[in-house]
Design an enzyme around this catalytic site. Structure first.
Site, PDB file in Angstrom:
ATOM      1  CD  GLN A   1      -3.553  -4.345   6.792  1.00 44.81           C
ATOM      2  OE1 GLN A   1      -3.442  -3.425   5.991  1.00 44.81           O
ATOM      3  NE2 GLN A   1      -4.169  -5.465   6.482  1.00 44.81           N
TER       4      GLN A   1
ATOM      5  CE  LYS B   1      -3.904  -2.264   2.285  1.00 40.70           C
ATOM      6  NZ  LYS B   1      -4.532  -2.607   3.568  1.00 40.70           N
TER       7      LYS B   1
ATOM      8  CG  ASP C   1     -10.005  -0.036   5.099  1.00 41.29           C
ATOM      9  OD1 ASP C   1      -9.729  -0.393   3.943  1.00 41.29           O
ATOM     10  OD2 ASP C   1      -9.331  -0.375   6.088  1.00 41.29           O
TER      11      ASP C   1
END
Length: 307
Positions: free
Chosen positions: A103, A59, A126
């Site tokens: 995460q 990422k 997200d």
């Protein structure tokens, strides 16, 4: 339509994702040149989970390639929930950060819901925050979970107008199944969400023009569950023993989806492979969400990125 002598078209998510990253990079460069605004993404990881470390590194590298600010916070496994929440608060207040991603999974002693709920919904790239789930449900602009967003982009690229198509989603998670249903409803599909307690699941799947498999079970969806000519989106990423007995005995594994690909490819009209299908779209859509969040924070109309 695939048949005995034909194979389904392979939906190349890797190629589409690369194009999307290029479009995000170009749009971000124009945003910075015109408005002095550089989109910024902060990724937070707690602990040393190997798979998470790989995802976070990928990422960060992709974000930097797109010309965005990329901040990574690697926290020790001993980090407390209070310390993590304090960092989230700091990032919420940082005007140069437009997207925040924590995460998962987090260590078991940390309440993931509390941490995700602490992220500013306008920075929740997200798309997991309950505010963004609500916005999606009622059709308001918001940040959409990356995997279903990428899956919808692939479907529209493959099929064009989705209006009137019968879509069946196998899996009802908050991360994929439910938002996928909302996105396809918004495209005027007729949507069924199937799950482990659905009756006669194979028959439900056979009725689908669009079949989305997001159940987390290796090769659960068999070829004879698929309507001839249907478009199949396989969200599953499952590690199973290698098909080679020697490699399997050595503990070697391979990655398969939720669909029995070798069977499905002879029936479906189009299908995403695993790997190389939906997976690459997730990071690309994360960058698209970050760009859109930066624009919205500044009251600027974002460019279209999905075509």
């Amino acid at each position: 339509m695939a048949g005995p002598d034909t194979r389904a078209a392979i939906i190349d998510g890797k190629a589409f994702a690369a194009g999307l990253v290029e479009r995000v990079a170009a749009a971000s460069a124009r945003l910075e040149a015109t408005h002095g605004l550089k989109p910024g993404l902060a990724v937070v990881i707690v602990g040393e989970d190997p798979a998470s470390q790989i995802y976070v590194r990928n990422k960060g590298e992709t974000t930097a390639r797109a010309g965005m600010r990329s901040d990574t916070y690697r926290l020790a496994d001993t980090t407390s929930q209070a310390e993590l929440l304090a960092l989230v608060g700091t990032l919420n207040a940082d005007a140069g950060i437009h997207g925040i991603l924590v995460q998962l999974p987090l260590p078991a002693r940390i309440d993931s819901s509390a941490v995700l709920g602490a992220i500013d919904p306008d920075k929740d790239v997200d798309g997991f925050h309950v505010v963004n789930a609500g916005r999606l449900a009622v059709g308001l602009p918001g940040l959409v979970p990356c995997t279903p967003l990428g899956s919808t982009m692939l479907l529209k690229h493959q099929l064009g107008d989705l209006s009137g198509l019968n879509a069946v989603i196998v899996g009802r998670s908050n991360i994929v199944g439910k938002p996928m249903a909302q996105l396809l409803l918004a495209e005027n599909c007729t949507v069924t969400i199937a799950h482990s307690r659905s009756r006669d699941l194979p028959a439900l799947c056979r009725a689908a023009d669009i079949l989305v498999a997001a159940v987390g079970r290796p090769e659960m969806i068999r070829g004879d569950w698929i309507k001839p000519g249907a478009t199949v989106i396989d969200v599953g990423i499952n590690r199973v023993p290698s098909a080679d007995p020697v490699k399997a005995a050595e503990g070697r594994t391979r990655v398969v989806g939720d669909v029995a690909f070798a069977e499905a490819v002879t029936v479906a009209g189009a299908i995403t492979p695993v790997p190389g299908g939906v997976g690459p779209m997730t990071i690309a859509c994360l960058l698209a969400n970050t760009y859109n969040a930066a624009c919205r924070a500044a009251g600027i109309e974002p460019e279209r990125l999905d075509a």
